[in-house]
Structure formats: C-alpha cells, structure tokens
Design a protein around this motif. Structure first.
Motif, mmCIF file in Angstrom:
data_model
loop_
_atom_site.group_PDB
_atom_site.id
_atom_site.type_symbol
_atom_site.label_atom_id
_atom_site.label_comp_id
_atom_site.label_asym_id
_atom_site.label_seq_id
_atom_site.Cartn_x
_atom_site.Cartn_y
_atom_site.Cartn_z
ATOM 1 N N ASP A 59 35.790 43.396 44.400
ATOM 2 C CA ASP A 59 34.579 42.916 45.066
ATOM 3 C C ASP A 59 33.694 44.089 45.486
ATOM 4 O O ASP A 59 33.166 44.121 46.593
ATOM 5 N N LEU A 60 33.546 45.046 44.578
ATOM 6 C CA LEU A 60 32.713 46.212 44.860
ATOM 7 C C LEU A 60 31.243 45.821 44.749
ATOM 8 O O LEU A 60 30.808 45.280 43.730
ATOM 9 N N LYS A 61 30.466 46.110 45.772
ATOM 10 C CA LYS A 61 29.041 45.782 45.801
ATOM 11 C C LYS A 61 28.394 46.528 46.960
ATOM 12 O O LYS A 61 29.088 47.143 47.795
ATOM 13 N N MET A 82 40.244 40.968 48.751
ATOM 14 C CA MET A 82 40.373 40.436 47.394
ATOM 15 C C MET A 82 41.104 41.395 46.453
ATOM 16 O O MET A 82 41.268 41.111 45.266
ATOM 17 N N ALA A 83 41.536 42.537 46.956
ATOM 18 C CA ALA A 83 42.126 43.569 46.102
ATOM 19 C C ALA A 83 43.488 43.131 45.557
ATOM 20 O O ALA A 83 44.173 42.302 46.145
ATOM 21 N N THR A 143 43.927 35.800 36.305
ATOM 22 C CA THR A 143 44.037 34.901 37.440
ATOM 23 C C THR A 143 43.191 33.668 37.197
ATOM 24 O O THR A 143 42.168 33.720 36.508
ATOM 25 N N ASN A 144 43.616 32.543 37.764
ATOM 26 C CA ASN A 144 42.833 31.319 37.701
ATOM 27 C C ASN A 144 41.891 31.210 38.890
ATOM 28 O O ASN A 144 41.037 30.330 38.924
ATOM 29 N N ARG A 145 42.071 32.078 39.871
ATOM 30 C CA ARG A 145 41.223 32.065 41.055
ATOM 31 C C ARG A 145 40.237 33.225 40.955
ATOM 32 O O ARG A 145 40.556 34.358 41.260
ATOM 33 N N ILE A 146 39.042 32.934 40.490
ATOM 34 C CA ILE A 146 38.020 33.961 40.309
ATOM 35 C C ILE A 146 37.357 34.239 41.651
ATOM 36 O O ILE A 146 36.790 33.333 42.262
ATOM 37 N N VAL A 147 37.432 35.468 42.119
ATOM 38 C CA VAL A 147 36.784 35.848 43.366
ATOM 39 C C VAL A 147 35.902 37.057 43.110
ATOM 40 O O VAL A 147 36.179 37.870 42.243
#
Length: 403
Positions: free
Chosen positions: A211-213, A232-233, A245-249
C-alpha cells in the motif's frame, strides 16, 4: 584364554553399541530441536501472513503476540492525558484502522496514537500485523513504533510523531508544492527507495508493503521521508518470490495490474507503486483521477507519451522550473517509467533503482508502454469495491473484489 578374549570383545561391542545409541539420541534431539524452531518460525511467519487475509483474532491472540515481540507497553491513563482524552482538537485523521491522535507525553515528547476502532474487524487484523512487523524493523526511512497499550478493551499503537504530516499534503496541496524544490523532492525519492530496499532485501524479513502511496509517506522535522502503515504488508520467507491472494487490498492508481486483476503480488508490485509515486512527485499530479482525454488516460500513459515524443520536461511540476536540472528530471522520469511497465519481469528491483538514481553514467533500458488503465476494473455482478479514503497520518485502504 578364549574366555578372556570373548569377554574383551563383548566389552568392546557393548561400548560401541552404547556410543551408537548415544549419537542417535543426540541426533534425534538436535533434529527435534531444529524442527521445533522451524515450526515456530513458520507459525510466526504464517500468523503475520494470515493477519492480512481475513482471519479474526481474539484479544488473547493479540496480547500474546504483543508480549512475544517484547514491545514496551504504556498505561492507558498516560495516553488519555497525552491526547486530552482523545479530544477532537488532537485528532489527526480517520482511517480503516480507526482514528489517529496527536499526543504529548509528560517528558514533552510528541507521539501519534492509532486507536483501534472497536467496530473494525479490518483494524483488528491491521493492528496485529503492525505489531508483528514494524516492531521488528529499524530503518531511518521507516516510521518507528514506540509503544503499545492494551487496557480496558483499548488497543493503541504509539508512533513517533511526524510534524510535517504526509507527502500528499505537500504534493497535491494548492500552495504547499512550492515548499518542495527539486533537491528536496530528489532527496524524498531516494529516501523512499532506501526504505523499500530495506524491506525487500536488507531486513531479516522480506516484506511486501502492498500500500505504498503519497499519503503513507510521512515527513519528519527535516522533511525526511518515512514509510508508514504496515497493516497490509506481507512477509515472504526463504526463496519465495511471489504470492497470490483473493483479498485485494491497496489503493486505486497505485496497484500493479497483475495484483489488481489477479491478486498476484511480489516485490515487483511494490516497485510499480514506487514508480507511480515517483511520477507523482515529479509532476505534482495524482495518478488517481488524472484524465486528459475521453479515453481516461492515466498519468502513467501521459508521462510515457511525453517521454517518447522527447517532451518529458512538460510533465514536470511548474514549481520546479527554477530549482531543477533538466537531465536529473528526465532521468527520474525514465526510471519511473521503467518501474510501471506492465510485465513485472521488465521492472527493475529496488537495488537497481537506487543504482540508477545514484549514477548518471549507467545506461537505462527503453521502457515499454505502461498498462492503459491501472488499478481500475469493473466488479462482476454481486461483487463490490469498497474504497476508504483517509488523510494525513492515517492508513488508506481500498478493498476490491477481484474478477
């Protein structure tokens, strides 16, 4: 005579048998010890990994993990006093994790306090993940977790306070961009790259941030960048290079295409996010919501077209005209475009990125055109996307349903 020889041989055989048994027992003990150590390490890695994919954890689980990390605890009454009972005037922002507050301890030290929302199951996972990861990481370009509080159903993480808030405040604010001249932006770019290199290659754990931003890059008193928000790491162990993963974050506009579309992530998906961030720092424009044509052209494709046409400097923030060196700006645009190429195999590693940033004599390969639309896709019927937008020192998360 034969009796004495027989007795001697029996004694020798007995000694040899006893020695063999002893060696076997020692080997089994050593193997068992090694197996237990490996199992514990795997459980630790698995727990850290599972903390990001949707499992629920009880208060007992979290307290046990905090204790196992030897993270210093702080009393709730001290935090209540520091934040003035979590007053609105001390609130820095609101994230998926929960609210974030500014606090001043008795010794005058300023801190940022993340307060887990009692109704957020998502925050519960993020809380545990941050405890497992960032408490074990030390780098000048990573925000430091100082203490933790677990009292009266409160779960609080206490971080070093970043007085200049986050990078997006300066980049995308109406007037703040003038405070970031070219040398300052170049320093921030290098600092972020060093922090990512530490996560990917130099720490004892291989960590993918995911989640780099700009809003997750905090700035200290001297405007040094620090990567934050590790909820989220994910940890990679051994020679693992990618996972699914099926959980896209993550956040729209920063997610690599292979991750947004198929849930596949690796160090190269972080490199993609870094490339987006690099182009945003140069242009002063957000990739999210960037439209210059009816086709919905992204900042990435716009930058690639300008660079391909020999007009790369037109991408540069107008506030940089007096402070920048054209060759440095063009080289950074080139590096950013290499990072956002559609195929992960074409993207450089962070160690290569740092080498390219540090030397103007290294020949750079020609970048391929980035994906037309990044991080955007239509959910199938019955599925939904959930974007939570936060500011300042908070975690911003977009949870997407993959097709």
């Amino acid at each position: 005579m034969w009796i004495k020889v027989g007795a001697g041989l029996s004694a020798v055989i007995a000694v040899l048998f006893f020695s063999a048994c002893t060696c076997t027992m020692r080997r089994r003990t050593n193997l068992r010890t090694e197996e237990i150590a490996n199992i514990r390490e795997e459980q630790s890695l698995d727990l850290a990994g599972r903390a990001t994919v949707g499992d629920d954890y009880s208060d007992k689980d979290i307290k046990g993990e905090v204790t196992s990390q030897d993270l210093p605890l702080i009393r709730l009454d001290v935090i209540n006093e520091a934040t003035k009972q979590f007053s609105d005037e001390n609130k820095l922002g609101q994230g998926g994790f929960g609210p974030v507050y500014r606090g001043t301890l008795e010794d005058g030290k300023e801190v940022a306090v993340k307060r887990l929302s009692r109704t957020s199951g998502q925050g519960q996972r993020e809380f545990l993940n941050e405890v497992l990861l960032i408490a074990r990481l030390q780098h000048r370009n990573l925000v430091r977790l100082l203490r933790c509080c677990l009292e009266k159903n409160e779960k609080l993480l206490i971080y070093e306070y970043m007085p200049n808030k986050s990078l997006d405040v300066f980049l995308f604010g109406s007037r703040n961009g003038v405070l970031l001249d070219w040398q300052r932006r170049l320093s921030i770019i290098n600092g972020i790259a060093r922090g990512l290199l530490y996560l990917h290659e130099d720490s004892r754990l291989r960590i993918i941030h995911r989640d780099l931003k700009a809003s997750n890059i905090l700035l200290d008193y001297e405007m040094n960048p620090k990567i934050s928000d590790f909820g989220m790491a994910r940890i990679f162990d051994g020679n693992q290079s990618e996972a699914n993963t099926n959980r896209i974050v993550g956040t729209y506009g920063y997610m690599a295409p292979e991750y947004a579309m198929a849930g596949l992530f690796s160090v190269k998906s972080d490199v993609f996010s870094f490339g987006v961030l690099l182009l945003e720092i140069i242009s002063g424009k957000k990739n999210v919501g960037f439209h210059l044509s009816e086709e919905g052209e992204s900042l990435l494709t716009f930058a690639w077209k300008l660079w391909s046409d020999g007009q790369g400097l037109e991408l540069m923030d107008s506030m940089l005209e007096k402070s920048s060196a054209a060759t440095e700006v063009l080289r950074c645009i080139h590096i950013g475009l290499l990072c956002v190429q559609e195929d992960p195999a074409d993207r450089p590693t962070m160690s290569s990125v740092l080498h390219m940033l540090a030397s103007d004599t290294i020949a750079l390969p020609i970048p391929k055109q980035p994906a037309f639309s990044i991080g955007r896709f239509v959910a199938m019927e019955g599925q939904s996307s959930n974007q939570k937008v936060c500011s300042g020192n908070e975690l911003t998360i977009s949870v997407l349903s993959p097709r």
